[in-house]
Write a protein that holds these residues in place. Sequence first.
Motif, short mmCIF file in Angstrom:
data_model
loop_
_atom_site.label_atom_id
_atom_site.label_comp_id
_atom_site.label_asym_id
_atom_site.label_seq_id
_atom_site.Cartn_x
_atom_site.Cartn_y
_atom_site.Cartn_z
N GLN A 215 0.79 -1.23 0.00
CA GLN A 215 0.00 0.00 0.00
C GLN A 215 0.83 1.28 0.00
N GLY A 216 2.12 1.21 0.30
CA GLY A 216 2.91 2.42 0.41
C GLY A 216 2.68 3.11 1.75
N PRO A 217 3.37 4.25 1.95
CA PRO A 217 3.25 4.95 3.24
C PRO A 217 1.80 5.28 3.56
N PRO A 218 1.37 5.11 4.84
CA PRO A 218 2.11 4.67 6.02
C PRO A 218 2.11 3.15 6.23
N TYR A 219 2.06 2.37 5.17
CA TYR A 219 2.30 0.93 5.21
C TYR A 219 1.34 0.19 6.16
N GLY A 240 13.89 -2.50 13.81
CA GLY A 240 15.00 -1.74 13.25
C GLY A 240 14.56 -0.89 12.07
N THR A 241 15.39 0.09 11.73
CA THR A 241 15.08 0.98 10.61
C THR A 241 15.39 0.35 9.26
N ASP A 242 16.42 -0.49 9.20
CA ASP A 242 16.98 -1.03 7.95
C ASP A 242 17.71 0.04 7.15
N TYR A 243 18.06 1.14 7.79
CA TYR A 243 18.82 2.20 7.14
C TYR A 243 20.14 1.65 6.60
N LEU A 257 9.14 8.68 9.99
CA LEU A 257 7.85 8.01 9.91
C LEU A 257 7.96 6.58 10.44
N LEU A 258 9.04 5.87 10.08
CA LEU A 258 9.20 4.50 10.56
C LEU A 258 9.22 4.45 12.08
#
Length: 290
Positions: A215-219, A240-243, A257-258
């Motif tokens: 669905q995309g943000p906000p998931y 975790g962010t997965d950054y 947002l995450l």
Amino acid sequence: MPSPGCPPPHPDPRTPSLALPRDSCDAHCHILGPADVFPYAPERTFTPLDAPKEQLRALHHHLGLDRAVVVQSSCHGHDHAVLLDALRAGGGRLRGVALIDERTTRAEVEELHLAGVRALRLNFLPHLRTPPTRAEIDAVLERVDGLDWAVQLHVHGRGITALEHVVRALPGRTVVDHMGRIDPADRQALRSLRALLDTGRVWVKVSGVDRISRQGPPYRDAVALAASLVAHAPERVVWGTDYPHVNIAGDAPDDGLLVDLVDRIAPDPAQLRRLLVTNPAELFDFPAPA
């Protein structure tokens, strides 16, 4: 030049409205390069933009995260110089996840352990490497025998079902990255993941909502999946962010947002503290939280 699927991080992540508890941990992030200091592996399957340790530290300060678990990226291969550098500069706030194989020596493993590595990662995604054989897995487990490292599995979708017997045979604690990257609507994969959680030895990272959402943000669909896993096994979940978000479709997500979505993933304050503080401290051997 970076590979397709390796966009720059979000240019202006929002300041989270969620005030995180002290000692909150980003339990899944990466440090990449800089390539002129820590070259990327010749055998890598993708080339990212640099995301050095200073950049990650600034992001964590902005988001209100005190601790982090840095996962060795496959673009650096089995050369852990970039991870060791970050852990030694981290002042005790970082732990690491290594990528080792049968060529890794016990002396190298002990150096990683001394620096703060507390897990190894097995990649079962074909775009990263050929999936490890049972013999290769056994060789890796022999290298870390007695160190109480967790084993992290990077699988995709129905892969969690196909590998269920492998996971059940692993000794010690096993961590499934990014909720197994299952489709939020895939009931079979979800049943397999929950069955593994019910063994009492399997943990799951409720990270990567941006990767698996339809669905995309906000998931919302992926957040609902993450929330169901937190409710199912609140004592064996981390986040975790997965950054900096490599190998993705489209633009990098807003890490602010995450963070704010964590309040929906773990809506109860006690669950949220477990997810961000207590559980990662236990799993990755951080000092006991205050």
